[in-house]
Design a protein around this motif. Structure first.
Motif, PDB file in Angstrom:
ATOM      1  N   GLY A 264      -9.473  30.954   3.255  1.00 28.74           N
ATOM      2  CA  GLY A 264      -9.746  29.894   2.299  1.00 28.74           C
ATOM      3  C   GLY A 264      -8.517  29.019   2.126  1.00 28.74           C
ATOM      4  O   GLY A 264      -7.479  29.230   2.763  1.00 28.74           O
ATOM      5  N   PHE A 265      -8.636  28.032   1.268  1.00 26.72           N
ATOM      6  CA  PHE A 265      -7.542  27.095   1.033  1.00 26.72           C
ATOM      7  C   PHE A 265      -7.270  26.971  -0.461  1.00 26.72           C
ATOM      8  O   PHE A 265      -8.180  27.111  -1.289  1.00 26.72           O
ATOM      9  CB  PHE A 265      -7.881  25.708   1.592  1.00 26.72           C
ATOM     10  CG  PHE A 265      -8.082  25.687   3.074  1.00 26.72           C
ATOM     11  CD1 PHE A 265      -7.010  25.564   3.941  1.00 26.72           C
ATOM     12  CD2 PHE A 265      -9.360  25.798   3.616  1.00 26.72           C
ATOM     13  CE1 PHE A 265      -7.192  25.547   5.312  1.00 26.72           C
ATOM     14  CE2 PHE A 265      -9.555  25.776   4.985  1.00 26.72           C
ATOM     15  CZ  PHE A 265      -8.470  25.650   5.841  1.00 26.72           C
ATOM     16  N   THR A 266      -6.021  26.730  -0.794  1.00 31.65           N
ATOM     17  CA  THR A 266      -5.623  26.495  -2.172  1.00 31.65           C
ATOM     18  C   THR A 266      -5.298  25.020  -2.358  1.00 31.65           C
ATOM     19  O   THR A 266      -4.470  24.462  -1.636  1.00 31.65           O
ATOM     20  CB  THR A 266      -4.381  27.340  -2.534  1.00 31.65           C
ATOM     21  OG1 THR A 266      -4.705  28.724  -2.378  1.00 31.65           O
ATOM     22  CG2 THR A 266      -3.944  27.071  -3.969  1.00 31.65           C
ATOM     23  N   ASP A 267      -5.970  24.406  -3.319  1.00 31.59           N
ATOM     24  CA  ASP A 267      -5.783  22.979  -3.601  1.00 31.59           C
ATOM     25  C   ASP A 267      -4.859  22.829  -4.803  1.00 31.59           C
ATOM     26  O   ASP A 267      -5.219  23.192  -5.922  1.00 31.59           O
ATOM     27  CB  ASP A 267      -7.141  22.342  -3.884  1.00 31.59           C
ATOM     28  CG  ASP A 267      -7.041  20.876  -4.293  1.00 31.59           C
ATOM     29  OD1 ASP A 267      -5.964  20.271  -4.081  1.00 31.59           O
ATOM     30  OD2 ASP A 267      -8.044  20.340  -4.807  1.00 31.59           O
ATOM     31  N   LEU A 268      -3.662  22.295  -4.561  1.00 30.62           N
ATOM     32  CA  LEU A 268      -2.712  22.048  -5.640  1.00 30.62           C
ATOM     33  C   LEU A 268      -2.770  20.614  -6.149  1.00 30.62           C
ATOM     34  O   LEU A 268      -1.947  20.214  -6.988  1.00 30.62           O
ATOM     35  CB  LEU A 268      -1.285  22.383  -5.180  1.00 30.62           C
ATOM     36  CG  LEU A 268      -1.030  23.841  -4.808  1.00 30.62           C
ATOM     37  CD1 LEU A 268       0.444  24.046  -4.467  1.00 30.62           C
ATOM     38  CD2 LEU A 268      -1.463  24.784  -5.925  1.00 30.62           C
ATOM     39  N   GLY A 269      -3.715  19.838  -5.655  1.00 32.31           N
ATOM     40  CA  GLY A 269      -3.866  18.472  -6.129  1.00 32.31           C
ATOM     41  C   GLY A 269      -2.764  17.558  -5.601  1.00 32.31           C
ATOM     42  O   GLY A 269      -2.110  17.853  -4.607  1.00 32.31           O
ATOM     43  N   PHE A 270      -2.548  16.440  -6.295  1.00 30.81           N
ATOM     44  CA  PHE A 270      -1.530  15.495  -5.861  1.00 30.81           C
ATOM     45  C   PHE A 270      -0.823  14.917  -7.075  1.00 30.81           C
ATOM     46  O   PHE A 270      -1.384  14.828  -8.171  1.00 30.81           O
ATOM     47  CB  PHE A 270      -2.136  14.360  -5.009  1.00 30.81           C
ATOM     48  CG  PHE A 270      -3.279  13.630  -5.659  1.00 30.81           C
ATOM     49  CD1 PHE A 270      -3.053  12.507  -6.444  1.00 30.81           C
ATOM     50  CD2 PHE A 270      -4.587  14.059  -5.478  1.00 30.81           C
ATOM     51  CE1 PHE A 270      -4.099  11.838  -7.042  1.00 30.81           C
ATOM     52  CE2 PHE A 270      -5.634  13.383  -6.074  1.00 30.81           C
ATOM     53  CZ  PHE A 270      -5.395  12.266  -6.855  1.00 30.81           C
TER      54      PHE A 270
ATOM     55  N   THR B  91       0.843  -1.195   0.000  1.00 34.72           N
ATOM     56  CA  THR B  91       0.000   0.000   0.000  1.00 34.72           C
ATOM     57  C   THR B  91       0.874   1.238   0.000  1.00 34.72           C
ATOM     58  O   THR B  91       1.791   1.369   0.820  1.00 34.72           O
ATOM     59  CB  THR B  91      -0.926   0.022   1.227  1.00 34.72           C
ATOM     60  OG1 THR B  91      -1.693  -1.190   1.270  1.00 34.72           O
ATOM     61  CG2 THR B  91      -1.874   1.211   1.176  1.00 34.72           C
ATOM     62  N   LEU B  92       0.580   2.138  -0.917  1.00 33.61           N
ATOM     63  CA  LEU B  92       1.326   3.383  -1.096  1.00 33.61           C
ATOM     64  C   LEU B  92       0.384   4.559  -0.867  1.00 33.61           C
ATOM     65  O   LEU B  92      -0.697   4.609  -1.457  1.00 33.61           O
ATOM     66  CB  LEU B  92       1.897   3.428  -2.517  1.00 33.61           C
ATOM     67  CG  LEU B  92       2.628   4.690  -2.969  1.00 33.61           C
ATOM     68  CD1 LEU B  92       3.980   4.805  -2.262  1.00 33.61           C
ATOM     69  CD2 LEU B  92       2.824   4.674  -4.487  1.00 33.61           C
ATOM     70  N   VAL B  93       0.764   5.508  -0.006  1.00 27.46           N
ATOM     71  CA  VAL B  93      -0.067   6.702   0.230  1.00 27.46           C
ATOM     72  C   VAL B  93       0.803   7.949   0.200  1.00 27.46           C
ATOM     73  O   VAL B  93       1.974   7.925   0.573  1.00 27.46           O
ATOM     74  CB  VAL B  93      -0.828   6.623   1.573  1.00 27.46           C
ATOM     75  CG1 VAL B  93      -1.662   5.369   1.655  1.00 27.46           C
ATOM     76  CG2 VAL B  93       0.111   6.696   2.756  1.00 27.46           C
ATOM     77  N   TRP B  94       0.228   9.037  -0.262  1.00 26.09           N
ATOM     78  CA  TRP B  94       0.881  10.337  -0.250  1.00 26.09           C
ATOM     79  C   TRP B  94      -0.210  11.400  -0.180  1.00 26.09           C
ATOM     80  O   TRP B  94      -1.400  11.092  -0.275  1.00 26.09           O
ATOM     81  CB  TRP B  94       1.792  10.524  -1.471  1.00 26.09           C
ATOM     82  CG  TRP B  94       1.118  10.568  -2.814  1.00 26.09           C
ATOM     83  CD1 TRP B  94       0.905  11.672  -3.584  1.00 26.09           C
ATOM     84  CD2 TRP B  94       0.561   9.460  -3.549  1.00 26.09           C
ATOM     85  NE1 TRP B  94       0.260  11.330  -4.753  1.00 26.09           N
ATOM     86  CE2 TRP B  94       0.046   9.990  -4.758  1.00 26.09           C
ATOM     87  CE3 TRP B  94       0.454   8.092  -3.311  1.00 26.09           C
ATOM     88  CZ2 TRP B  94      -0.583   9.181  -5.720  1.00 26.09           C
ATOM     89  CZ3 TRP B  94      -0.170   7.288  -4.265  1.00 26.09           C
ATOM     90  CH2 TRP B  94      -0.666   7.828  -5.450  1.00 26.09           C
ATOM     91  N   ASP B  95       0.157  12.656  -0.003  1.00 25.47           N
ATOM     92  CA  ASP B  95      -0.823  13.691   0.317  1.00 25.47           C
ATOM     93  C   ASP B  95      -1.288  14.494  -0.889  1.00 25.47           C
ATOM     94  O   ASP B  95      -0.522  14.760  -1.821  1.00 25.47           O
ATOM     95  CB  ASP B  95      -0.235  14.684   1.328  1.00 25.47           C
ATOM     96  CG  ASP B  95      -0.227  14.138   2.742  1.00 25.47           C
ATOM     97  OD1 ASP B  95      -0.967  13.175   3.019  1.00 25.47           O
ATOM     98  OD2 ASP B  95       0.539  14.680   3.573  1.00 25.47           O
ATOM     99  N   ARG B  96      -2.548  14.892  -0.827  1.00 25.01           N
ATOM    100  CA  ARG B  96      -3.008  16.019  -1.630  1.00 25.01           C
ATOM    101  C   ARG B  96      -2.447  17.278  -0.983  1.00 25.01           C
ATOM    102  O   ARG B  96      -2.497  17.435   0.246  1.00 25.01           O
ATOM    103  CB  ARG B  96      -4.535  16.062  -1.644  1.00 25.01           C
ATOM    104  CG  ARG B  96      -5.075  17.346  -2.288  1.00 25.01           C
ATOM    105  CD  ARG B  96      -6.558  17.317  -2.541  1.00 25.01           C
ATOM    106  NE  ARG B  96      -7.393  17.463  -1.369  1.00 25.01           N
ATOM    107  CZ  ARG B  96      -8.582  18.092  -1.376  1.00 25.01           C
ATOM    108  NH1 ARG B  96      -9.041  18.622  -2.493  1.00 25.01           N
ATOM    109  NH2 ARG B  96      -9.302  18.153  -0.282  1.00 25.01           N
ATOM    110  N   GLU B  97      -1.926  18.184  -1.773  1.00 27.07           N
ATOM    111  CA  GLU B  97      -1.306  19.392  -1.242  1.00 27.07           C
ATOM    112  C   GLU B  97      -2.342  20.508  -1.137  1.00 27.07           C
ATOM    113  O   GLU B  97      -2.824  21.027  -2.138  1.00 27.07           O
ATOM    114  CB  GLU B  97      -0.132  19.829  -2.118  1.00 27.07           C
ATOM    115  CG  GLU B  97       1.000  18.811  -2.144  1.00 27.07           C
ATOM    116  CD  GLU B  97       2.230  19.326  -2.861  1.00 27.07           C
ATOM    117  OE1 GLU B  97       2.273  20.534  -3.178  1.00 27.07           O
ATOM    118  OE2 GLU B  97       3.137  18.536  -3.107  1.00 27.07           O
ATOM    119  N   VAL B  98      -2.689  20.849   0.093  1.00 28.93           N
ATOM    120  CA  VAL B  98      -3.649  21.916   0.382  1.00 28.93           C
ATOM    121  C   VAL B  98      -2.968  22.941   1.269  1.00 28.93           C
ATOM    122  O   VAL B  98      -2.362  22.588   2.288  1.00 28.93           O
ATOM    123  CB  VAL B  98      -4.909  21.361   1.084  1.00 28.93           C
ATOM    124  CG1 VAL B  98      -5.891  22.496   1.391  1.00 28.93           C
ATOM    125  CG2 VAL B  98      -5.574  20.297   0.213  1.00 28.93           C
TER     126      VAL B  98
END
Length: 593
Positions: A427-433, A406-413
């Protein structure tokens, strides 16, 4: 550092009963539940709870009607401040959820008289320090903002490792469940900002779907008991109409959520149902694991997430798994899209399977190992930054061995105010993953010749559960699709498929029609039949599986058994007949793109 050249660039409560028989310490935390007994108490570990309301606490001045003597939080709050005693914010749901995590067996005479033999339900991590806060406010705004302020406050408490969320909120009409709400963005931001794993109860069709569409935390579904009292059934009360939008799956794991005995206000006890009570089993398990965390990497929420998901039970007796998880309407992991489609890493109903705290402890305590040769069980906190060279973890396997990875990493917010802490109006900026992928490859071969792959573009999770076609060295390979540096957590577990030794019901060393007769008379379970069928034709030590049709009427009548109709469950195995074995000592090679 082992690197492999890639071939391309890229809760509701249902019934209230006084406790008479079902005790949480022998069921939901025992071997038929999450199997956490004997793993410790979580002493010294800080965990949190956020709810609309809060549990009671004697130290806050709450009287007995507003607390439970077996469940004593380390601190209780309203939003981000201290609270007056007997506050209207004390509610039974929050008290019951807290009890799943930290309630103790009251043997000092304080247990209420309805508890059998003076034994009260026991939480998963009785020694953990639980801090709980009520966000109070209903609705979307200011409800979202107050909820973010509340879990920011709890997550920022020194030493905090995981925060339980047995709640959810509605969204504006027509908005997709794609993680874009202010609440879900704040949820994912907090995992990164506070280095804390947020764990939320899964969907049950109650119109409160956020932040259950998060990327960086864990969303937990609920399990139910089978006829033998084992929590291994996906509960029929889970619903998926509020699953994450698109090809993404919300559920990471399932845990006991049906027929749970709980400790409530005024020392009352009840049997209740809901994913609200599944989630705190996972949060409590984090506390048990974290009592053994001694390094910075071992305390990372991403490592906890990878370890919990990778160690989950799917199919009994494969790499030590302790139960076969069955879905609504029948069928197990081998019939899921997640098993057959590399673009779908998680099953919509069970995620990667059922929480098993004992296996999670074994996975976690195996330790961290970097690139190159690694043991059969372990994990790593690594970084990938090169789309042309894969990170590889090399393991030696026998024919038919299974690998779970299992591999996990973050969405960058990011918080768009530029400040460290959230304040209302931000507010927040979503840079995706980034696009990371996971492969199981015979050592020395290109990823195009992988035995198994997980290549989702919709999720920041990849998962493999596959057998290998021949013995030798294999590599678990992590690839990235762009030149960007991405930290990730990975957990792996490899070993034998012990089902080949099953199905011999008469103990004569071979699996044949005679064993079917014994199964009919002494076992009769669908799982026992599956074991017999999967191993028909085996003899002791043969290690090979023979194909067997449904029992023919002629065969059954020969043994005096009336033919019956069976559901066919045939475990799928990965075929790799086109793969040619290479020199096992060759660990990596470079190929022209």
């Amino acid at each position: 550092m082992a690197r492999l050249r890639t071939s391309n660039g890229c809760a509701a409560a249902l019934v209230f009963l006084f406790a008479t028989t079902a005790l949480a310490d022998t069921i939901t935390i025992g071997p038929n539940g999450i199997n956490s007994v004997g793993l410790g108490t979580g002493a010294g570990v800080v965990i949190g709870q956020v709810e609309r309301f809060r549990p009671g606490d004697a130290e806050a001045g709450d009287d007995l009607a507003h607390r439970n003597t077996t469940t004593n939080p380390a601190g209780v709050f309203e939003q981000n401040g201290f609270v007056p005693p007997d506050s209207l914010a004390v509610m039974n749901h929050a008290q019951e959820v807290a009890g799943v995590m930290i309630s103790t067996d009251a043997t000092d005479g304080t247990a209420p008289p309805e508890v059998v033999n003076g034994i009260a339900p026991t939480g998963v991590a009785t020694g953990a320090s639980l801090y709980s806060s009520a966000y109070i406010t209903d609705g979307i705004n200011p409800g979202y903002q107050d909820a973010i302020l509340t879990f920011q406050f709890i997550a920022d408490i020194a030493g905090m490792r995981a925060v339980n969320h047995s709640w959810g909120k509605p969204i504006d009409g027509g908005e997709p469940l794609d993680g874009s709400s202010l609440l879900t963005l704040g949820f994912d931001w907090s995992v990164r900002r506070h280095n804390v794993l947020h764990i939320v109860a899964g969907n049950e069709g109650n119109m409160t779907p956020v932040p259950k569409d998060n990327y960086n935390g864990m969303t937990i579904g609920r399990s139910a008991k089978d006829a033998n009292g084992v929590y291994r059934l996906v509960s029929s009360e889970n619903t998926y109409d509020e699953d994450a939008a698109g090809d993404r799956t919300s559920i990471a794991l399932i845990a006991p959520g049906d027929d749970i005995e709980l400790t409530g206000l005024g020392n009352a006890h009840a049997i209740r149902n809901g994913s609200s009570f599944a989630a705190p089993h996972v949060t409590g398990t984090v506390a048990l694991l974290q009592q053994n965390a001694v390094t910075t990497n071992s305390r990372r929420p991403q490592v906890m997430k990878a370890v919990l998901m990778n160690s989950a039970d799917k199919i009994k007796d494969i790499i030590g798994m302790q139960r076969t998880v069955l879905k609504q309407g029948g069928g197990d992991w081998f019939g899921t899209d997640a098993q057959s489609d590399p673009n779908i890493p998680l099953d919509i109903a069970m995620g990667t399977g059922h929480l098993n705290a004992s296996r999670a402890s074994q996975q976690f305590n195996a330790g961290e190992f970097g690139l190159g040769g690694v043991p059969l069980i372990g994990w790593d906190w690594g970084t990938q930054n090169d789309p042309f060279i894969a990170n590889t973890y090399r393991i030696s396997l026998a024919q038919g061995d299974f690998v779970s990875a299992t591999l996990v990493w973050d969405r960058e917010v990011f918080l768009n105010s530029g400040e460290l802490d959230y304040t209302p109006g931000d507010g927040f900026t979503d840079l995706g993953f980034a696009n990371l992928d996971l492969y199981l490859v015979p050592a020395g071969l290109d990823i195009s010749q992988a035995v198994a792959a997980s290549t989702s573009t919709a999720q920041n999770v990849e998962h493999i559960f596959a057998s290998v076609p021949f013995g030798g060295n294999y590599e678990v390979a992590v690839t990235i699709g762009e030149f960007t540096e991405v930290p990730y957590a990975i957990a792996w577990w490899a070993g034998a498929d012990a089902r080949a030794a099953l199905g011999d019901f008469n103990g004569d060393g071979s699996v044949n029609a005679a064993d079917y007769v014994v199964w009919r008379k002494t076992d009769g379970s669908p799982e026992g039949y599956d074991e017999w069928r999967a191993n028909f034709g085996n003899t002791s030590g043969s290690g090979s599986l023979a194909s067997v049709p449904e029992p023919s009427g002629l065969m059954l009548l020969a043994f005096g058994v009336t033919p019956v109709r069976f559901r066919r469950i045939a475990p799928a195995r990965d075929a790799a007949s086109s793969i040619v074995a290479k020199n096992p000592s060759q660990t990596a090679r470079r190929l022209a793109v």
